[in-house]
Design a protein around this motif. Sequence first.
Motif, mmCIF file in Angstrom:
data_model
loop_
_atom_site.group_PDB
_atom_site.id
_atom_site.type_symbol
_atom_site.label_atom_id
_atom_site.label_comp_id
_atom_site.label_asym_id
_atom_site.label_seq_id
_atom_site.Cartn_x
_atom_site.Cartn_y
_atom_site.Cartn_z
ATOM 1 N N ASN A 1 -0.138 3.093 -3.279
ATOM 2 C CA ASN A 1 -1.263 3.988 -2.970
ATOM 3 C C ASN A 1 -0.900 5.203 -2.126
ATOM 4 O O ASN A 1 -1.399 6.288 -2.361
ATOM 5 C CB ASN A 1 -2.378 3.191 -2.278
ATOM 6 C CG ASN A 1 -2.862 2.031 -3.110
ATOM 7 O OD1 ASN A 1 -2.324 0.937 -3.015
ATOM 8 N ND2 ASN A 1 -3.848 2.250 -3.956
ATOM 9 N N PRO B 1 -3.019 0.564 6.690
ATOM 10 C CA PRO B 1 -3.745 1.140 5.559
ATOM 11 C C PRO B 1 -5.208 0.729 5.464
ATOM 12 O O PRO B 1 -6.038 1.524 5.039
ATOM 13 C CB PRO B 1 -2.968 0.653 4.337
ATOM 14 C CG PRO B 1 -1.959 -0.319 4.805
ATOM 15 C CD PRO B 1 -1.839 -0.210 6.293
ATOM 16 N N THR B 2 -5.546 -0.499 5.856
ATOM 17 C CA THR B 2 -6.975 -0.847 5.727
ATOM 18 C C THR B 2 -7.791 -0.278 6.885
ATOM 19 O O THR B 2 -8.949 0.085 6.695
ATOM 20 C CB THR B 2 -7.221 -2.365 5.550
ATOM 21 O OG1 THR B 2 -6.629 -3.071 6.614
ATOM 22 C CG2 THR B 2 -6.689 -2.860 4.226
ATOM 23 N N TYR C 1 0.818 -1.213 0.000
ATOM 24 C CA TYR C 1 0.000 0.000 0.000
ATOM 25 C C TYR C 1 0.855 1.267 0.000
ATOM 26 O O TYR C 1 0.554 2.217 -0.713
ATOM 27 C CB TYR C 1 -0.963 -0.032 1.198
ATOM 28 C CG TYR C 1 -2.226 0.738 0.905
ATOM 29 C CD1 TYR C 1 -3.198 0.216 0.041
ATOM 30 C CD2 TYR C 1 -2.441 1.992 1.448
ATOM 31 C CE1 TYR C 1 -4.348 0.932 -0.264
ATOM 32 C CE2 TYR C 1 -3.587 2.710 1.150
ATOM 33 C CZ TYR C 1 -4.538 2.173 0.297
ATOM 34 O OH TYR C 1 -5.675 2.895 -0.004
#
Length: 428
Positions: A204, A400-401, A200
């Motif tokens: 991202n 990140p989640t 991530y």
Amino acid sequence: MSDAESPDDEFEPVQVFGDETEMDLRPGSDDCYKCSTCDTNCPVAEVDDDFPGPKFQGPEQWRLKRKEDRDIDDSVMKCSNCMRCDGACPSNVPLSQMHNTARGEYVDEQMDKLSREYVRNRILSNYRFFASIASKMPRVANFVAGLGVTTWLGEKVMGISGEREMPEFATQTFREWWEDRGGAQVSNPDKRVAYFHGCYSNYNTPEVGKSMVRVFEHFGYEVMVPPQRCSGTPMFANGMLDDARRAAETNVEELVAAIGEGADVVASCTSCSMSLRQEYPELFDIHGIEDLAAHTYEAVEYLRIHEDLDGALEDADADFPDLAYHAPCHARNQGLEGQAVEVADRIDGVEATDVGDSCSGISGTYGWKEENYDTSMKIGEEMFEHMEAADAETGLTECPTCAMQMEHGTGYDVRHTLELLDAAIVEE
Ligand code: SF4
Ligand code: SF4
């Protein structure tokens, strides 16, 4: 010779777990004294009456399996792998190791490989593969991912919840940025870290990786960025242990080589550090794996241990919004739940409020599955309420989640503790 003495009647122990090289979880199973503390700490069991909970998924399932009269119960796929049961057990039963092993066996032996669930889970587990393709043309990928028809198809065809917003791909990955800047700007054979950025931060949120590099270089570290693959976290949660092993083999080889050059390994994602130092040695027998586990740290933890972070933050201020901090479950498992707020408290101009010890509910890929979306949001309710009650409109976390779930449930922008440190220590 009497019948009792016949060689045919010699006692032979029953090989209850098949291949004797498999890791033996029987002692852990026998340590369970059925107190049910793990069950009362399981966020999924709390809101989903159909989920039997960690005691059943772990020690009881192993006991049943011992009698060779049971397949793995399919409810093991409903465990989100938050690992809160590990920390809750007073008897140190290796619950998540049991769940991961059982899930792997269930997927291998009982799951239909042509089913929608298997294909969907394989895609979610291998996010890195799809992200690496999308990041070749990030603007197109973001446009397509944002179309209503993509969301609709994702839900109807693949079973990926249409309620979730697809993560945006950065126009420049962390590794592209690293290459553009010419790699490390500090050379120091006595202070080296190998950065495990994970998927991530690479595809991202490269700003997290950039902050990590700037903060560590500020403290005089030579940062290495070895080749790497996914940490395996989403693969463990979906029982894709063959995929996870392949990724682990690359990661162990590359990171152990960096350790050989004098580096410690630091991760900016708490699930990645958890994976490298707990799940790898629990699940795989790869040369060097124990060495890697012993040299792996979460990034802020590493600075707290090896640097005078308090001193560096003395008189520090930052142009940063006030923050509602959520400690990811995997940070709790590593004993790291208090450090972000302690760091923020040292910085003038920043207020951080800990929003409590509830689970965010998304647990990596768990909350992305259509059938889990409502449960995921129910689990997250307490965190959303506490965030909204805090005197802040920006979130802070290291997973990140969890950040996706915080944004999804409150609409807040969410930042990483390394970005806060970067603003306080490095930025003028
Ligand atoms: S908390 Fe530990 S000892 Fe208690 S029931 Fe769960 S596994 Fe068994
Ligand atoms: S890992 Fe989390 S969801 Fe799974 S059984 Fe343990 S506490 Fe429950």
